[in-house]
Design an enzyme around this catalytic site. Structure first.
Site, mmCIF file in Angstrom:
data_model
loop_
_atom_site.group_PDB
_atom_site.id
_atom_site.type_symbol
_atom_site.label_atom_id
_atom_site.label_comp_id
_atom_site.label_asym_id
_atom_site.label_seq_id
_atom_site.Cartn_x
_atom_site.Cartn_y
_atom_site.Cartn_z
ATOM 1 N NE ARG A 112 37.947 44.991 45.823
ATOM 2 C CZ ARG A 112 39.171 45.089 45.368
ATOM 3 N NH1 ARG A 112 39.400 45.585 44.171
ATOM 4 N NH2 ARG A 112 40.201 44.682 46.096
ATOM 5 N NE ARG A 140 42.587 45.612 50.181
ATOM 6 C CZ ARG A 140 43.317 45.198 51.203
ATOM 7 N NH1 ARG A 140 44.120 46.052 51.825
ATOM 8 N NH2 ARG A 140 43.281 43.950 51.611
ATOM 9 N NE ARG A 161 46.251 45.723 35.676
ATOM 10 C CZ ARG A 161 44.984 45.616 35.297
ATOM 11 N NH1 ARG A 161 44.601 46.104 34.126
ATOM 12 N NH2 ARG A 161 44.099 45.022 36.066
ATOM 13 N NE ARG A 162 41.529 45.804 37.601
ATOM 14 C CZ ARG A 162 41.223 44.831 38.433
ATOM 15 N NH1 ARG A 162 41.057 45.091 39.729
ATOM 16 N NH2 ARG A 162 41.081 43.601 37.997
ATOM 17 C CE LYS A 188 43.669 39.927 39.966
ATOM 18 N NZ LYS A 188 42.689 40.891 39.432
ATOM 19 C CG ASP A 189 46.697 37.944 44.128
ATOM 20 O OD1 ASP A 189 46.530 39.068 43.618
ATOM 21 O OD2 ASP A 189 45.784 37.306 44.685
ATOM 22 C CB CYS A 231 52.101 45.570 44.274
ATOM 23 S SG CYS A 231 53.034 46.151 45.695
#
Length: 303
Positions: free
Chosen positions: A150, A144, A126-127, A78-79, A237
């Site tokens: 997190r 971040r 997206r989230r 996904k990166d 992104c």
């Protein structure tokens, strides 16, 4: 054969790379792990979308491949940007981990337990869009740091909830309290979520042959479909785009979403077809979204 595996230095990246390293050792390879500090790591708390996005987590690793400082790069798919540098290829996609997102709350789990105005931390556009589409009254705030950081910020009260990838939690052996796995058909994952991408030089035929033994047929068909979807959209992104393919062996079903940054407008498309035609299916789903007006949302999200 001796191989140098390039990777980021986060605990998750190292765990993922060690999975690949162990698989290669089982094939008789001598493996050295080379930690590479990427631009995304150096930017610390900066908003990734302002500096080139998730591609910043792979750029230096790809440069190390091209300059022969590493032989193999291990990434979270996904990166990866939709386009690869000339001379590099994605040689293997090992078996996919759980692709779902997880809502981790500080108190009771679930969307309905969050009060109006609750702060939900996420680094993903997206989230953010999907959180606001689900609950427009929530405050989606940037966060971040690595997975553990997190979770610590959530526990300290900086947020009421955070959204994380299940794959990262599972690979790290973490099981935070008040966690709810989100249905992929409702909270659609990022393209490639849960899949590792093993990258190498196109000219290294012997290395590619060895890496091919790590490839999982189902993961490959899903990965290629999702990346074709991303490529046709021309997304990156800066864009709230979700795409998830699911293969049952012979048939592949792909769901794609393009949203406005505030989640007020979301466009959906879904199609099924033969798993062997995943790239064509991904392109077709993207084409349906473009026909519905996705280009305007994509352009608006880039400001």
């Amino acid at each position: 054969m001796k191989l140098r595996l390039g990777t980021r230095g986060s605990r998750l990246a190292l765990v993922q790379t060690e999975m690949v390293a162990n698989a290669l050792r089982a094939q008789g390879a001598l493996v050295e792990v080379v930690v590479i500090r990427t631009s995304g790591d150096r930017l610390g708390q900066a908003a990734l979308a302002d500096f080139g996005g998730k591609a910043l987590f792979v750029k230096e690793i790809e440069e190390a491949l091209l300059t022969r400082q590493a032989d193999v790069g291990v990434h979270s798919l996904k990166d990866m940007p939709a386009e690869l540098p000339a001379g590099l290829t994605l040689a293997a996609f090992p078996a996919r981990e759980d692709p779902r997102d997880v809502l981790v709350s500080r108190e009771a789990p679930g969307w309905d337990a969050l009060p109006a105005g609750a702060r939900v931390g996420t680094s993903s556009l997206r989230r953010r869009a999907m959180v606001l589409a689900r609950r427009p009254d929530l405050r989606a705030e940037a966060i971040r740091g690595n997975v553990e950081t997190r979770i610590d910020k959530l526990s300290a009260g900086a947020y009421d909830a955070i959204v994380l990838a299940s794959a990262g939690l599972r690979r790290l052996g973490l099981d935070p309290p008040h966690a709810l796995s989100l249905d992929v058909d409702e909270f659609v994952p990022a393209v490639g979520q849960g899949i590792l991408a093993v990258e190498a030089r196109e000219a290294d035929r012997e290395v590619l042959e060895l890496l091919n033994r790590l490839d999982d047929t189902r993961s490959r068909s899903e990965a290629l479909a999702e990346r074709a979807f991303l490529h046709r959209l021309g997304a990156d992104c800066h864009t709230p785009v979700a795409g998830h393919a699911r293969s049952d062996g012979s048939t592949l079903t792909l769901t794609g979403v393009v949203a406005s940054l505030d989640g007020a407008r979301t466009l959906w498309a879904r199609a099924s077809g033969p798993s062997r035609d995943g790239e064509r299916l991904g392109s077709a789903v993207a084409g349906e979204l473009l026909a519905k007006g996705a280009r305007a949302l994509l352009d608006a999200s880039r400001g």
